[in-house]
Write an enzyme that holds these catalytic residues in place. Structure first.
Site, PDB file in Angstrom:
ATOM      1  CG  ASP A  36      -0.050   8.501  -1.161  1.00  0.00           C
ATOM      2  OD1 ASP A  36      -1.288   8.395  -1.308  1.00  0.00           O
ATOM      3  OD2 ASP A  36       0.684   7.545  -0.829  1.00  0.00           O
ATOM      4  CG  ASP A 220       1.694   4.033   0.761  1.00  0.00           C
ATOM      5  OD1 ASP A 220       0.569   3.549   1.039  1.00  0.00           O
ATOM      6  OD2 ASP A 220       1.865   5.231   0.447  1.00  0.00           O
TER       7      ASP A 220
HETATM    8  O1  LIG Z   1      -5.020   5.177   3.364  1.00  0.00           O
HETATM    9  C1  LIG Z   1      -3.786   5.166   3.392  1.00  0.00           C
HETATM   10  N1  LIG Z   1      -3.117   4.031   3.632  1.00  0.00           N
HETATM   11  C2  LIG Z   1      -3.817   2.882   4.072  1.00  0.00           C
HETATM   12  C3  LIG Z   1      -3.703   2.825   5.606  1.00  0.00           C
HETATM   13  C4  LIG Z   1      -4.426   1.605   6.139  1.00  0.00           C
HETATM   14  C5  LIG Z   1      -3.929   0.336   5.455  1.00  0.00           C
HETATM   15  C6  LIG Z   1      -4.018   0.409   3.956  1.00  0.00           C
HETATM   16  C7  LIG Z   1      -3.279   1.633   3.396  1.00  0.00           C
HETATM   17  N2  LIG Z   1      -3.025   6.272   3.180  1.00  0.00           N
HETATM   18  C8  LIG Z   1      -3.678   7.560   3.221  1.00  0.00           C
HETATM   19  C9  LIG Z   1      -3.447   8.191   4.568  1.00  0.00           C
HETATM   20  O2  LIG Z   1      -3.983   7.390   5.591  1.00  0.00           O
HETATM   21  C10 LIG Z   1      -4.052   9.573   4.563  1.00  0.00           C
HETATM   22  N3  LIG Z   1      -3.933  10.265   5.875  1.00  0.00           N
HETATM   23  C11 LIG Z   1      -4.526  11.609   5.852  1.00  0.00           C
HETATM   24  C12 LIG Z   1      -4.573  12.143   7.269  1.00  0.00           C
HETATM   25  C13 LIG Z   1      -3.168  12.176   7.841  1.00  0.00           C
HETATM   26  C14 LIG Z   1      -2.497  10.833   7.758  1.00  0.00           C
HETATM   27  C15 LIG Z   1      -2.509  10.311   6.313  1.00  0.00           C
HETATM   28  C16 LIG Z   1      -3.431  10.329   3.394  1.00  0.00           C
HETATM   29  O3  LIG Z   1      -4.392  10.413   2.340  1.00  0.00           O
HETATM   30  C17 LIG Z   1      -4.223   9.276   1.495  1.00  0.00           C
HETATM   31  C18 LIG Z   1      -3.135   8.481   2.116  1.00  0.00           C
HETATM   32  O4  LIG Z   1      -2.440   9.516   2.792  1.00  0.00           O
END
Ligand SMILES: O=C(NC1CCCCC1)N[C@H]1[C@H](O)[C@@H](N2CCCCC2)[C@@H]2OC[C@H]1O2
Length: 331
Positions: A36, A220
């Site tokens: 990440d 990202d």
């Molecule tokens: O929260 C974000 N990005 C945000 C998305 C909305 C708008 C602002 C940025 N990234 C996370 C992601 O969603 C997570 N997730 C886990 C389950 C499978 C999919 C990935 C994973 O954990 C941390 C990171 O990656």
């Protein structure tokens, strides 16, 4: 030294996220981590995670490693932009990615994970590749794997070659010419407050004219979708029959049968086109004929995000030199 490891989609149908195998400890324990670039904590499901919060994930057990050391009195706690969160304690141990080894890497062991991590059975934790200033360990913040590995790398870089519905690669310490075409366009990065922040030179919807307005955002790998200013997003979905901004689903949805335009974004003089097929993310619920868009508005977030939907359309060099830069090439 160098390292090279696969980035494997966690779901064969939709590129929700990608996981990469790593080894921790002696003898090595293999876990699949979500790399990440939008965060800087390396945390894992562990023997300290309540079993009620584990659903099939591999765990790291420090007590089974002869080289693990508790980082006494250190804790961590992180909340991501999607509301997911985790927290716990910290060990150091030997750590490898694709043959690249770091001794005494800080391994943040989860003592609590939120439900979206518990239900994502194929993610055993995260490996942050943002700048170490974002690390949440208290009282002393820890270095990322990349920062620890840098001194061993021929070149202080890592590259992301993410692919659509197939395995790609993360390489460390070298740039593989076989992975891209043409020249790499390098652009400045602002490392404050800790993301790979750069400015895109503009966009175009489908075959429309290119709008040269600068778009500052973060690269990202840990975010599935692309989040851009509302004006750009509405211009895109104006070209999609039946598209609507659904309060219910929290973003733009459309009939899965709709014809989508491709989306082009600029980096310097180079243009990257995200194919229409990448712009439909997934059905809103399993089996639904309503699909969620791969491009969504960033208005509620406070930052524009170039997530996997965009990164899949390019070969990206994360150059950790001083000053840092981002390199983009077509492939
Ligand atoms: O929260 C974000 N990005 C945000 C998305 C909305 C708008 C602002 C940025 N990234 C996370 C992601 O969603 C997570 N997730 C886990 C389950 C499978 C999919 C990935 C994973 O954990 C941390 C990171 O990656």
């Amino acid at each position: 030294d160098t390292g090279s490891a696969a980035a494997v989609p966690i779901d064969p149908r939709f590129d929700i996220a990608y996981v990469t195998p790593v080894t921790i400890g002696t003898p090595p324990q293999t876990l699949q981590l979500d790399f990440d670039t939008g965060s800087s904590d390396l945390w894992v499901f562990s023997s300290h995670t309540p079993t009620s919060q584990i659903r099939g994930q591999e765990i790291y057990t420090p007590d089974k490693s002869t080289t693990s050391k508790l980082l006494d009195g250190h804790t961590w706690s992180i909340t991501y932009g999607d509301g997911s969160a985790s927290r716990g304690n910290v060990y150091t141990d030997n750590f490898t990615v694709g043959g690249l080894a770091v001794a005494s890497q800080a391994i943040q062991c989860a003592q609590q994970v939120s439900s979206s991590f518990t239900t994502e059975e194929s993610i055993d934790g995260l490996l942050g590749l943002g700048f170490s200033t974002l690390n949440t360990v208290n009282p002393a913040s820890q270095l990322t794997f990349f920062d620890n590995a840098k001194s061993k790398l021929g070149s202080p870089v890592f590259t992301a070659d993410l692919k659509n519905k197939q395995a790609g690669t993360y390489d460390f310490g070298f740039i593989d010419k076989a992975k891209y075409t043409g020249e790499i366009t390098y652009v400045p990065v602002n490392p404050d407050p800790g993301y790979w922040t750069f400015t895109s030179s503009g966009y175009a919807v489908g075959s429309g004219n290119f709008s040269g307005s600068p778009i500052t955002g973060i690269a990202d790998t840990g975010t599935s979708l692309v989040y851009l200013p509302t004006a750009i997003v509405t211009a895109y979905y104006r070209q999609v029959q039946g598209a609507t901004n659904s309060r219910n689903y929290g973003g733009y949805v459309f009939p899965c049968s709709a014809t989508l335009p491709p989306f082009t974004f600029g980096v310097g003089e180079t243009k990257f086109t995200i194919p229409a097929s990448y712009m439909s993310y997934a059905p809103v619920t399993d089996g639904s004929s309503t699909c969620f868009g791969g491009l969504q508005s960033s208005s509620g977030i406070g930052v524009n995000i170039w997530g996997d939907v965009a990164l899949k359309a390019a070969f990206v060099v994360f150059n950790g030199a001083n000053p840092p830069t981002l390199g983009w090439a077509t492939k």
